[in-house]
Design a protein around this motif. Sequence first.
Motif, PDB file in Angstrom:
ATOM      1  N   LEU A 107      12.380   7.642  -0.724  1.00 58.35           N
ATOM      2  CA  LEU A 107      11.757   7.197  -0.023  1.00 58.35           C
ATOM      3  C   LEU A 107      11.440   5.869  -0.596  1.00 58.35           C
ATOM      4  O   LEU A 107      10.223   4.726   0.066  1.00 58.35           O
ATOM      5  CB  LEU A 107      11.281   8.082  -0.533  1.00 58.35           C
ATOM      6  N   LEU A 108      11.711   5.435  -1.696  1.00 61.37           N
ATOM      7  CA  LEU A 108      11.133   4.047  -2.974  1.00 61.37           C
ATOM      8  C   LEU A 108      11.284   3.174  -1.441  1.00 61.37           C
ATOM      9  O   LEU A 108      11.200   1.703  -1.549  1.00 61.37           O
ATOM     10  CB  LEU A 108      11.262   3.895  -3.634  1.00 61.37           C
ATOM     11  N   ALA A 109      13.178   3.344  -1.849  1.00 61.84           N
ATOM     12  CA  ALA A 109      13.753   2.221  -0.944  1.00 61.84           C
ATOM     13  C   ALA A 109      13.396   1.477   0.565  1.00 61.84           C
ATOM     14  O   ALA A 109      14.103   1.418   0.753  1.00 61.84           O
ATOM     15  CB  ALA A 109      15.474   2.385  -1.396  1.00 61.84           C
ATOM     16  N   GLY A 148       1.022  -1.424  -0.048  1.00 61.78           N
ATOM     17  CA  GLY A 148       0.101  -0.426   0.088  1.00 61.78           C
ATOM     18  C   GLY A 148       0.759   0.818  -0.305  1.00 61.78           C
ATOM     19  O   GLY A 148       0.138   2.313  -0.769  1.00 61.78           O
ATOM     20  N   ALA A 149       2.043   1.122   0.731  1.00 59.26           N
ATOM     21  CA  ALA A 149       2.430   2.490   0.784  1.00 59.26           C
ATOM     22  C   ALA A 149       3.479   2.924  -0.135  1.00 59.26           C
ATOM     23  O   ALA A 149       3.498   4.145  -1.294  1.00 59.26           O
ATOM     24  CB  ALA A 149       4.109   2.334   1.234  1.00 59.26           C
ATOM     25  N   PHE A 150       4.009   1.851  -1.133  1.00 59.41           N
ATOM     26  CA  PHE A 150       4.499   2.109  -2.378  1.00 59.41           C
ATOM     27  C   PHE A 150       3.565   2.418  -3.142  1.00 59.41           C
ATOM     28  O   PHE A 150       3.571   3.168  -4.460  1.00 59.41           O
ATOM     29  CB  PHE A 150       4.339   0.341  -2.828  1.00 59.41           C
ATOM     30  N   ARG A 151       2.220   1.523  -3.759  1.00 55.61           N
ATOM     31  CA  ARG A 151       1.241   2.347  -4.577  1.00 55.61           C
ATOM     32  C   ARG A 151       0.639   4.043  -4.219  1.00 55.61           C
ATOM     33  O   ARG A 151       0.500   4.859  -5.338  1.00 55.61           O
ATOM     34  CB  ARG A 151      -0.505   1.824  -4.339  1.00 55.61           C
ATOM     35  N   SER A 158       0.358  13.212   3.004  1.00 57.02           N
ATOM     36  CA  SER A 158      -0.857  11.871   4.406  1.00 57.02           C
ATOM     37  C   SER A 158       0.275  10.673   3.716  1.00 57.02           C
ATOM     38  O   SER A 158       0.169   9.771   4.301  1.00 57.02           O
ATOM     39  CB  SER A 158      -2.167  11.289   3.948  1.00 57.02           C
ATOM     40  N   LEU A 159       1.867  10.717   3.354  1.00 58.22           N
ATOM     41  CA  LEU A 159       2.270   9.107   3.086  1.00 58.22           C
ATOM     42  C   LEU A 159       3.496   8.998   4.363  1.00 58.22           C
ATOM     43  O   LEU A 159       4.106   9.944   5.199  1.00 58.22           O
ATOM     44  CB  LEU A 159       3.921   9.647   1.803  1.00 58.22           C
TER      45      LEU A 159
END
Length: 412
Positions: A330-332, A216-219, A404-405
């Motif tokens: 952030l992605l990592a 979900g965090a990736f999406r 909101s991330l």
Amino acid sequence: MKAPALAAYALLGLPLAMAMLPIYVLVPNFYAADLGLGLTLTGTVLFLARLLDTVQDPWLGRLIDRRSARGWNLLLASSAVLLSAAMAALLIPPDSLGRFALAGWLGALLALTYTLHSLINITYLAWGARLSDQPEIRTRVAAWREGAGLIGVVLASVLPTALATRYGMSTALGVFALTFAVLLCLGGAMLLRAAPRPQRVARSDAQSWRLPLSNGAFRRLAGVYFINAVAVAIPATLALFFIADRLQLATLTGLFLALYFVSGALGLPIWTRLADRLGKRRSWRLGMLTGCAAFIWAVLLEPGSAWAYAGVCVLSGLALGADLALPPALLADIIPPEQRDSTAAYFGLWSFLAKLALALAGLALPLLAWVGYQPGSQAAWNLALVYAGLPCLLKLVAARLLTSLPCGDPTP
């Protein structure tokens, strides 16, 4: 992680960033005009090759994840040699080919170049993501990589144009191909011989390129990244039109682009340090808002506003550093430890989104036609609004969603 180790890793980012600008900017005109292929046939071949380039990255990420550490080394070394040869063949085609044979040559070499570049780039990004579990180290790794990439973009902007003015486009592209091959092989050798090794993880034979979509965090991060990437790609697509027709300063195009990219490189250390203090998420959001505040003034510029536009390039270029360094870091951060064997799958989808954003930004051209703009004419507010107003609106949307991330900020 010390500076020499970071530099050994980052060097490969220079030729990788250097490669794409001539392919996107110079090759179409070279084949269509200089070699006589024509706009229609050249455009058709480019569209099909770019379509392949866009859709293949998730599957390439899955392929890379299934390789062992030794397999990564072999993949990088062999792909670097093949990419050097493919780039040379693309930029120095045979003289005796007929029209349709030349179209086939262009299509085959573009497909090969895109695929090899993606294989190296996704492996390279995944390598950087696996270098450390410490968030601040990941930010520095990304900053060094993107800084080298910006140097490559500046070099690719200046070298072919300068050589073509004096020696002709064919000679310029030949010299560029040789320079690219030397830098690519040097960067690959430094990565394999002197850079820190990525952390080894157990491989899973059940991997799928869809696995990151279950995160979900990736999406959520991917959605923000995609909207922001479109906002960055639209000005990149329209910059030459804006400078030539709105500002009527076409002779200063190279200077404006150099100011923008050099400022981006100079801004990277600022955003790296800011991310250490505020967190990556807050810093990236601040970068988006700073970029909007700097770039929106382009809407108001009148013909001949050279100094004002130079200021816009410098300030928005400084903000660019946040867009380059912080999203991949952030992605990592959001890849779960149990999915570290799928790092390349994450970056394969990430690369797909970047290329899709670039393709979508191309729709800005028919949008301009719809609002009455014609290339070569003195442009009014319509070009300025699409060039600067629309990207700023998209960046504000991305900044709002980023709020909101729940990742990238220090724990209170």
